[in-house]
Design a protein around this motif. Structure first.
Motif, short mmCIF file in Angstrom:
data_model
loop_
_atom_site.label_atom_id
_atom_site.label_comp_id
_atom_site.label_asym_id
_atom_site.label_seq_id
_atom_site.Cartn_x
_atom_site.Cartn_y
_atom_site.Cartn_z
N LEU A 1 -15.18 19.99 -17.86
CA LEU A 1 -16.39 19.25 -18.22
C LEU A 1 -16.18 17.79 -17.87
O LEU A 1 -15.41 17.08 -18.53
CB LEU A 1 -16.71 19.42 -19.70
CG LEU A 1 -17.17 20.81 -20.15
CD1 LEU A 1 -17.68 20.77 -21.59
CD2 LEU A 1 -18.25 21.37 -19.23
N ALA A 2 -16.83 17.35 -16.82
CA ALA A 2 -16.70 15.99 -16.33
C ALA A 2 -17.82 15.12 -16.87
O ALA A 2 -18.72 15.60 -17.56
CB ALA A 2 -16.72 15.99 -14.80
N SER A 3 -17.76 13.82 -16.56
CA SER A 3 -18.79 12.89 -17.00
C SER A 3 -19.08 11.86 -15.93
O SER A 3 -18.36 11.76 -14.92
CB SER A 3 -18.36 12.19 -18.30
OG SER A 3 -17.28 11.31 -18.04
N THR A 4 -20.11 11.08 -16.18
CA THR A 4 -20.49 10.02 -15.25
C THR A 4 -19.32 9.09 -14.96
O THR A 4 -19.18 8.58 -13.85
CB THR A 4 -21.66 9.21 -15.83
OG1 THR A 4 -22.73 10.09 -16.13
CG2 THR A 4 -22.13 8.15 -14.86
N SER A 5 -18.48 8.88 -15.94
CA SER A 5 -17.39 7.92 -15.78
C SER A 5 -16.44 8.29 -14.64
O SER A 5 -15.98 7.42 -13.91
CB SER A 5 -16.61 7.81 -17.10
OG SER A 5 -17.43 7.31 -18.13
N ILE A 6 -16.15 9.57 -14.47
CA ILE A 6 -15.24 9.95 -13.38
C ILE A 6 -15.91 9.71 -12.03
O ILE A 6 -15.24 9.37 -11.05
CB ILE A 6 -14.78 11.42 -13.54
CG1 ILE A 6 -13.50 11.68 -12.71
CG2 ILE A 6 -15.85 12.40 -13.14
CD1 ILE A 6 -12.29 11.00 -13.24
N LEU A 7 -17.23 9.86 -11.96
CA LEU A 7 -17.94 9.56 -10.72
C LEU A 7 -17.77 8.09 -10.36
O LEU A 7 -17.54 7.72 -9.21
CB LEU A 7 -19.42 9.90 -10.86
CG LEU A 7 -19.80 11.37 -11.01
CD1 LEU A 7 -21.29 11.51 -11.27
CD2 LEU A 7 -19.39 12.17 -9.78
N ALA A 8 -17.91 7.22 -11.38
CA ALA A 8 -17.78 5.79 -11.13
C ALA A 8 -16.36 5.43 -10.71
O ALA A 8 -16.16 4.64 -9.78
CB ALA A 8 -18.17 5.01 -12.40
N LEU A 9 -15.37 6.00 -11.38
CA LEU A 9 -13.98 5.68 -11.06
C LEU A 9 -13.62 6.16 -9.65
O LEU A 9 -12.89 5.46 -8.92
CB LEU A 9 -13.05 6.30 -12.09
CG LEU A 9 -13.12 5.68 -13.50
CD1 LEU A 9 -12.33 6.52 -14.49
CD2 LEU A 9 -12.62 4.25 -13.47
N MET A 10 -14.12 7.33 -9.25
CA MET A 10 -13.84 7.80 -7.89
C MET A 10 -14.49 6.89 -6.86
O MET A 10 -13.89 6.56 -5.84
CB MET A 10 -14.33 9.24 -7.73
CG MET A 10 -13.47 10.26 -8.44
SD MET A 10 -13.81 11.98 -7.99
CE MET A 10 -15.46 12.19 -8.66
N ALA A 11 -15.72 6.46 -7.14
CA ALA A 11 -16.41 5.58 -6.19
C ALA A 11 -15.71 4.24 -6.07
O ALA A 11 -15.68 3.63 -5.00
CB ALA A 11 -17.86 5.37 -6.64
N SER A 12 -15.12 3.77 -7.17
CA SER A 12 -14.49 2.45 -7.18
C SER A 12 -13.19 2.41 -6.38
O SER A 12 -12.73 1.35 -5.98
CB SER A 12 -14.20 2.02 -8.62
OG SER A 12 -13.11 2.76 -9.16
N GLY A 13 -12.59 3.60 -6.16
CA GLY A 13 -11.31 3.64 -5.45
C GLY A 13 -10.13 3.25 -6.31
O GLY A 13 -9.02 3.06 -5.80
N THR A 14 -10.34 3.13 -7.63
CA THR A 14 -9.25 2.73 -8.52
C THR A 14 -8.39 3.92 -8.97
O THR A 14 -7.38 3.72 -9.64
CB THR A 14 -9.80 2.02 -9.77
OG1 THR A 14 -10.73 2.89 -10.44
CG2 THR A 14 -10.52 0.73 -9.38
N ILE A 15 -8.81 5.14 -8.63
CA ILE A 15 -8.01 6.33 -8.94
C ILE A 15 -7.84 7.15 -7.65
O ILE A 15 -8.54 6.92 -6.67
CB ILE A 15 -8.67 7.20 -10.03
CG1 ILE A 15 -10.05 7.70 -9.58
CG2 ILE A 15 -8.78 6.42 -11.33
CD1 ILE A 15 -10.70 8.66 -10.56
N ALA A 16 -6.89 8.08 -7.68
CA ALA A 16 -6.60 8.86 -6.47
C ALA A 16 -7.58 9.99 -6.24
O ALA A 16 -7.69 10.51 -5.12
CB ALA A 16 -5.17 9.42 -6.56
#
Length: 324
Positions: free
Chosen positions: A90-105
């Motif tokens: 169960l994912a959330s909007t937050s993981i979408l933002a973090l992936m877009a930001s390039g701050t996580i792998a």
């Protein structure tokens, strides 16, 4: 060489049939659903509420809490899982933002985004023992504290609730103390214990304490008042624009590892949609103040892309993704 190739050609239909049989027999065992937040939080509550409804659809699901890193730890496990349908999350909007930001792998192409489970309005809350009985009193105290107001949220930098806390502070022209937690239950515990001044959390993880008189909601970050709390003002009612860079929405959705066979993905997708749209879950959603539409397919994929683009724009403008 010819004989080997011929055998491969002759064997192909049998292999395809075997693959189809595997899909038709799915699931042959329990499915692990990773909740990338701590037990007792909003996502965990939703996941456990879905369990018996999924069982009615022939999907026996086991909840596995894997909190950490604003859901990154748990979603890494989903991305790394064998794409056989037996591990989902169960994912959330937050993981979408973090992936877009390039701050996580993690990257978008590692996931199959399947079904929207809920769209979650966010609330600003204080303890019932707080001296701030309404939003104007809280905003006045925020200014008077001159950077001393503390706000707790689920997750760390880059989550929707974190972005709202930054937007609020900037609108008031003040600094503040940010506190991130692995789940809403931990944030509530510290709020009730007097360790922080306020929290920004979802209705479904705070309504029990609101009804019991332990928490006092002051406002919603939603663009309109909530049917569940019709007397609760929006920030717009107080003349504060919390959407200066466009609409921000928090949602919980089902995601699996990329590369799942289409028949298995369709089986999971259908089971979850039926569970979400069931009378039982719709009643639960209404009681806890969130819409649950079971959006899926191309329309949901486009929504994920649009939300990710908007969140990245907001995050970059506010410096949300910059290291502290």
């Amino acid at each position: 060489m010819f004989e080997i190739t011929r055998r491969h050609v002759l064997a192909a239909p049998a292999l395809l049939a075997a693959s189809g049989a595997t899909a038709q027999g799915f699931p042959g065992r329990e499915i692990r659903m990773i909740i990338p937040w701590a037990a007792g939080g909003g996502t965990d509550i939703i996941g456990r509420r879905l369990q018996p409804l999924l069982a009615a659809q022939g999907l026996q699901v086991v909840v596995d809490n894997a909190p950490g890193g604003s859901s990154v730890v748990g979603m890494q496990r989903v991305a790394a899982a064998r794409p056989d349908g037996y591990t989902i999350g169960l994912a959330s909007t937050s993981i979408l933002a973090l992936m877009a930001s390039g701050t996580i792998a993690l990257r978008n192409e590692q996931f199959d985004n399947m079904v929207r489970i809920s769209e979650d309005p966010m609330l600003l809350l204080v303890s019932a023992h707080s001296p701030w009985r309404d939003l104007p009193a809280y905003l006045s105290a925020f200014r008077e504290k001159r950077g001393g107001m503390s706000i707790g949220v689920s997750g760390t930098r880059g989550t929707v609730s974190h972005i709202f806390s930054v937007v609020l502070a900037k609108a008031l022209g003040q600094e503040y103390i940010f506190s991130g937690y692995p789940g809403g239950s931990r944030a509530i515990a510290d709020l009730l214990g007097g360790h922080i001044d306020s929290v920004i959390l979802k209705p479904n993880e705070t309504m029990p304490q609101i009804r019991e008189g332990q928490l006092r909601p002051l406002a919603t970050f939603a663009p309109q008042r909530l049917p569940l709390l019709p007397d609760l003002p929006t920030f717009q009612d107080a003349g504060i624009d919390v959407f200066p860079y466009g609409p921000i929405t928090q949602m919980t959705y089902l995601a699996g590892p990329a590369g799942m066979p289409s028949a298995i993905a369709a089986r999971i997708n259908g089971g979850f949609r039926q569970a979400v749209l069931s009378a039982e879950f719709q009643a639960f959603a209404a009681e806890n103040g969130f819409p649950a539409d079971g959006l899926s397919g191309a329309e949901f994929s486009k929504l994920c892309s649009d939300v990710q683009t908007a969140m990245l724009a907001v995050g970059n403008t506010l410096g949300v993704f910059n290291p502290e």
